[in-house]
Design an enzyme around this catalytic site. Structure first.
Site, PDB file in Angstrom:
ATOM      1  N   CYS A 106       0.808  -1.215   0.000  1.00  0.00           N
ATOM      2  CA  CYS A 106       0.000   0.000   0.000  1.00  0.00           C
ATOM      3  C   CYS A 106       0.849   1.277   0.000  1.00  0.00           C
ATOM      4  O   CYS A 106       1.416   1.637  -1.016  1.00  0.00           O
ATOM      5  CB  CYS A 106      -0.972  -0.032   1.179  1.00  0.00           C
ATOM      6  SG  CYS A 106      -2.371   1.120   0.993  1.00  0.00           S
ATOM      7  N   HIS A 203      -3.826  -5.837   2.254  1.00  0.00           N
ATOM      8  CA  HIS A 203      -3.585  -5.930   3.692  1.00  0.00           C
ATOM      9  C   HIS A 203      -4.151  -7.261   4.192  1.00  0.00           C
ATOM     10  O   HIS A 203      -4.462  -8.156   3.439  1.00  0.00           O
ATOM     11  CB  HIS A 203      -4.287  -4.779   4.417  1.00  0.00           C
ATOM     12  CG  HIS A 203      -3.844  -3.419   3.998  1.00  0.00           C
ATOM     13  ND1 HIS A 203      -2.661  -2.857   4.416  1.00  0.00           N
ATOM     14  CD2 HIS A 203      -4.431  -2.486   3.200  1.00  0.00           C
ATOM     15  CE1 HIS A 203      -2.539  -1.635   3.918  1.00  0.00           C
ATOM     16  NE2 HIS A 203      -3.600  -1.391   3.163  1.00  0.00           N
TER      17      HIS A 203
END
Length: 251
Positions: A106, A203
């Site tokens: 990310c 995630h």
């Protein structure tokens, strides 16, 4: 105790592998620290000795790095680390070009690229290891994701980002999105691959549900450090259950 752990504890380790988590104080959202913990455990299961280190803003950069792991964070977290990351760009580029395995998630995926332009127009420069660029938008890409990859089979995780990343010609996608959105809302790709770097928006943490990626990082580190990799017998019972559960979850 697993036989590989017993061998390590008994002084019969196949060697030490050093895992460095980048900026866990500021870039550790949605459980990304769990990726480093999975590597620590699986390194032991493979019969090697793990050494888990943190690198935060202002710290001396560790020597003898074998695996780099970095997580995501708010835009504010990226602003906190940007100057320090630029100061370490040369070391990280050298490691990347030398084949060190890395997992960047990310926010650090974005900052390993050329730049991240926020939705307000501010530009946070990246360190240019990855040929990608990211633009902040008003659209939030959120939900469970399934990615089809040639290297790792189906990769499962969870995305939550408003930055949309476009890949340049110097990288290839991690895979094709079968469920979810991925890098952006247009091209159906998720993540990026360059040398031994795996970059992703996923995630969850990513590695507990995707041991094939964890073992790729470990194998590559061992081969780079020792010339070969001798696998152990990791216990994938909970990884299999986690994957089955994740695959059943709706978007």
């Amino acid at each position: 105790m697993n036989p590989a752990e017993a061998a390590t504890a008994g002084g019969q380790s196949k060697g030490t592998l050093r895992v460095v988590q980048l900026y866990p104080r500021d870039m550790n959202i949605y459980g990304d620290w769990g990726n480093a913990l999975v590597l620590q455990r699986r390194i032991s299961w493979h019969g090697y000795t793990p050494e888990l280190l943190e690198y935060n803003v202002g710290d001396p950069f560790p020597e003898g790095v074998d695996i780099i792991v970095g997580g995501g964070g708010q835009d504010s977290g990226q602003l906190v680390i940007q100057d320090d990351l630029q100061a370490r760009a040369g070391q990280l580029k050298e490691l990347a070009e030398d084949g060190a395995p890395m997992l960047v998630i990310c926010g650090l995926y974005q900052l390993f690229g050329r730049f991240f332009k926020t939705r307000t127009g501010a530009v946070i420069p990246g360190i240019g290891i990855l040929d990608v660029e990211t633009h902040g938008t008003d659209e939030r890409l959120i939900g469970n994701v399934k990615v089809s990859t040639n290297e790792f089979g189906d990769v499962l995780g969870y995305e939550n980002h408003s930055g949309q990343t476009t890949l340049g010609s110097g990288v290839r996608p991690l895979g094709t999105v079968a469920k979810g959105t991925g890098n952006n809302s247009n091209d159906g790709h998720e993540g990026a691959r360059y040398r031994n770097i795996v970059a992703s928006y996923l995630h969850g943490s990513l590695l507990p549900k995707n041991p094939a990626i964890a073992d790729f990082l470990i194998r590559t580190a061992a081969e780079r450090n020792f010339g070969s990799f001798s696998p152990g017998n990791p216990d994938d019972t909970f990884a299999v259950l986690a994957r089955e559960h994740a695959a059943r979850r709706p978007r």
